[in-house]
Write an enzyme that holds these catalytic residues in place. Sequence first.
Site, PDB file in Angstrom:
ATOM      1  N   SER A  42       0.773  -1.413  -0.062  1.00  0.00           N
ATOM      2  CA  SER A  42       0.174  -0.116   0.005  1.00  0.00           C
ATOM      3  C   SER A  42       0.846   1.224  -0.191  1.00  0.00           C
ATOM      4  O   SER A  42       0.235   2.515  -0.260  1.00  0.00           O
ATOM      5  CB  SER A  42      -0.929  -0.009   1.081  1.00  0.00           C
ATOM      6  OG  SER A  42      -0.397   0.227   2.364  1.00  0.00           O
ATOM      7  N   LYS A  83       0.819   4.435   6.929  1.00  0.00           N
ATOM      8  CA  LYS A  83       0.379   5.399   5.640  1.00  0.00           C
ATOM      9  C   LYS A  83       0.662   7.011   6.106  1.00  0.00           C
ATOM     10  O   LYS A  83       1.353   7.246   6.801  1.00  0.00           O
ATOM     11  CB  LYS A  83      -1.171   5.405   5.970  1.00  0.00           C
ATOM     12  CG  LYS A  83      -1.989   4.057   5.945  1.00  0.00           C
ATOM     13  CD  LYS A  83      -1.760   3.274   4.678  1.00  0.00           C
ATOM     14  CE  LYS A  83      -2.636   2.085   4.668  1.00  0.00           C
ATOM     15  NZ  LYS A  83      -2.423   1.273   3.529  1.00  0.00           N
TER      16      LYS A  83
END
Length: 189
Positions: A42, A83
């Site tokens: 990701s 993230k």
Amino acid sequence: MKKEKKEKNELWEWTKALVIAFVLAAGIRYLLFTPIVVDGESMMPTLENGDRMIVNRFGYHIGDIQRFDIVVFHAPEKKDYIKRIIGLPGDRLMYKDDQLYINGKKIAEPYLKKYKEEIMDGGTLTEDFSLRDTPNAKGDTIPDGYVFVMGDNRRYSKDSRHIGIVPISKIIGKTNVVFWPLDQMGKVK
């Protein structure tokens, strides 16, 4: 007798030194800096699956949260995610035509430039959306105490678009240093 007493004192001193070293190492490991392994794709191309990083737990609680910081946080699935912070408290956030807008202004994302150039299918990296479209959003503005996070690999990232805005209290710390593999060692942006 003196020799026996001296040996006992020396053993006691070594024991104290080892206990102190262990306590200091544990304190540094669990309170200040924590290693983490990147699990998944990701955050590609910034971070690769299997990269090992250092999470700064201490400095992040003292310093201000900054847009585009890479953070580790406790996600709703009882798992830690890594993230990038895109939106801060008070921000109005949306994507339109693969462009980030915050509070109505275009915001550059230089860390995505290389990735966008590699996309050969002509599609967009980030689909159109607004904050209102995300779970647990209560309007168009990120509330106090929350941030909006996204992975750099936008097409394949489970982030705030899916899990909702993230409470700042769930952030473990900031990370920007890869220590393994050796050929990837260094700071990331």
